[in-house]
Design a protein around this motif. Structure first.
Motif, PDB file in Angstrom:
ATOM      1  N   MET A 174       0.842  -1.200   0.000  1.00  0.00           N
ATOM      2  CA  MET A 174       0.000   0.000   0.000  1.00  0.00           C
ATOM      3  C   MET A 174       0.870   1.241   0.000  1.00  0.00           C
ATOM      4  O   MET A 174       0.662   2.176  -0.765  1.00  0.00           O
ATOM      5  CB  MET A 174      -0.871   0.016   1.252  1.00  0.00           C
ATOM      6  N   LEU A 208       3.789   1.570  -1.045  1.00  0.00           N
ATOM      7  CA  LEU A 208       4.411   1.675  -2.347  1.00  0.00           C
ATOM      8  C   LEU A 208       3.453   2.331  -3.335  1.00  0.00           C
ATOM      9  O   LEU A 208       3.819   3.221  -4.085  1.00  0.00           O
ATOM     10  CB  LEU A 208       4.757   0.261  -2.816  1.00  0.00           C
ATOM     11  N   LEU A 209       2.203   1.876  -3.284  1.00  0.00           N
ATOM     12  CA  LEU A 209       1.199   2.405  -4.215  1.00  0.00           C
ATOM     13  C   LEU A 209       0.935   3.866  -3.947  1.00  0.00           C
ATOM     14  O   LEU A 209       0.814   4.669  -4.863  1.00  0.00           O
ATOM     15  CB  LEU A 209      -0.110   1.618  -4.072  1.00  0.00           C
ATOM     16  N   CYS A 232       3.503   5.831  -5.195  1.00  0.00           N
ATOM     17  CA  CYS A 232       3.400   5.811  -6.639  1.00  0.00           C
ATOM     18  C   CYS A 232       2.478   6.899  -7.142  1.00  0.00           C
ATOM     19  O   CYS A 232       2.809   7.639  -8.040  1.00  0.00           O
ATOM     20  CB  CYS A 232       2.855   4.446  -7.038  1.00  0.00           C
TER      21      CYS A 232
END
Lengths: 246, 181
Positions: B10, B12-13, B16
């Protein structure tokens, strides 16, 4: 333990790949493809709901508004223009239609659209679709929207169209208008002024050059060709029409 | 362990999506730091240029009651009601209520207008900036009831949501919050 580490690495690689991807194609594309990849990889693990997973529903705005909707005939009204004369919708009986715009002096969004409203009039008045601008605000709530300031702003910007004042605030509620600027494109069908489009002028208030869809122009083109505008209803952020409380 | 992995993913997202927004107009962005709260010394405001990146704020599935107010520094009625939202934040934060003030100001005004405004008013609620000009594509995703005028406020928890296109006073606001407690 080894498998777990492998799993972590795998997810990281996937995630990172998605990330790089999104950075390079960041401009216009939504990030949904990357999100999907990531979603899939976590699914077998019974993931909790990913926050980004809800982004896919793309409802088209529906005319759930009060007042006039698409296809309705607008009742005639008469309001005072900045030149002191009274202007009626019926005065436009010889035109093909009217680009009726609720707008005002104070709202930054209305101001950002002033030049584009001028352009609309300068382009389409000759083709049978003049602009008719209506200020719906109560100057007691927003002093900058009184008649003297309307005259001043119209002179500064060189408005060549009627800019009338809904000083009793009886007209905008009939339209169900809620914000400035808000457009109603009317088509003259044998004297009956029918709403064919309502909503925003285009899809970028900030920058006329960055506009992708010119809603009003497209709608005029559609009705001129005998078809229905698509979309015939759009939404945009605008300033609330100012009404005295209580 | 699995939970830890998921939260890693999560993070990471989220990172992102932040980088997505950041690449678009990095020159005008202040620090984009997900999950960073405005602090007293340096005000950091999460900013989004794409509604899709912002949308998760409207769909948190924890136990909190979210009061999401859409406003702008140029909007007089919005500015007028901000103190009531601040009051709600102060009064009800112990009851799991979180106020998020979503500024719809131009991102170019972030550093010279929005941040100074937040500092001057000493806003304690979380402030986020959303500047996605393609309004028609996302207004209905906040609520189909929204005409586009501001201020508007969305109240939600994981069980229900209510949307109001109106200017609030404190009593009205508190009344609605109480129905969520």
């Amino acid at each position: 333990m080894k498998t777990i580490i492998q799993f972590v690495l795998c997810i990281l690689v996937l995630g990172l790949a998605a990330c790089n991807n999104s950075s390079t194609t960041a401009q216009k594309q939504a990030t949904t493809p990357e999100v999907k990849t990531a979603e899939k990889s976590t699914k077998p693990e019974k993931s909790t709901v990913m926050p980004a997973a809800k982004t896919n529903v793309a409802p088209q705005p529906k005319p759930n508004k009060k007042g006039y909707n698409i296809g309705d005939v607008v009742a005639d009204f008469t309001l005072k223009n900045i030149d002191g004369n009274m202007v009626s919708l019926a005065d436009y009986k010889d035109e093909k239609g009217v680009i009726l715009i609720f707008t005002c002096n104070h709202c930054p969004y209305a101001v950002m659209y002033e030049d584009r409203i001028n352009d609309l009039h300068n382009t389409f008045a000759a083709k049978g679709y003049p602009v008719l601008a209506i200020n719906p605000n109560d100057p007691e709530v927003q002093p900058q929207d009184d008649m003297p300031n309307m005259k001043k702003r119209a002179a500064e910007k060189g408005f060549k169209f009627a800019y009338i004042f809904d000083d009793k605030q009886e007209i905008f509620p009939k339209f169900g208008a809620t914000r400035t600027p808000e457009v109603y494109l009317l088509q003259n069908e044998g004297g009956a002024m029918k709403v064919t489009y309502s909503g925003a002028i285009d899809d970028n208030h900030k920058d006329a050059k960055a506009v992708n869809v010119k809603y009003v122009e497209n709608a005029i083109e559609a009705v001129t060709n005998g078809s229905n505008p698509d979309p015939n209803f759009t939404k945009a952020i605008g300033c609330t029409i100012k009404v005295k409380k209580g | 362990m699995i939970k830890a992995l998921l939260s890693l993913l999560m993070l990471l997202l989220i990172g992102c999506s932040a980088s997505t927004s950041a690449t678009q107009e990095s020159a005008t962005m202040s620090k984009v730091q997900p999950e960073t709260e405005a602090t007293t010394e340096s005000t950091e405001i999460q900013s989004y240029l794409k509604f899709d990146d912002f949308e998760h704020h409207l769909h948190q599935e924890d136990d909190k009651i979210y009061v999401i107010n859409f406003w702008a520094t140029w909007c007089k009625p919005c500015v007028k009601e901000l103190p009531y939202f601040e009051q709600i934040q102060a009064q009800y934060k112990n009851k799991n209520v979180e106020v998020i003030l979503v500024s719809l100001d131009d991102i170019k005004k972030l550093n010279n207008k929005v941040i100074p405004f937040v500092k001057e008013k000493n806003l304690q609620s979380t402030v986020i900036l959303l500047d996605d000009a393609d309004y028609n594509s996302w207004i209905d995703k906040v609520s189909p009831q929204w005409s586009g005028a501001i201020p508007v406020t969305l109240f939600y928890n994981k069980n229900k949501r209510e949307f109001y296109e109106q200017e609030f006073d404190y009593q009205e606001l508190e009344h609605i919050v109480k129905t969520f407690l």
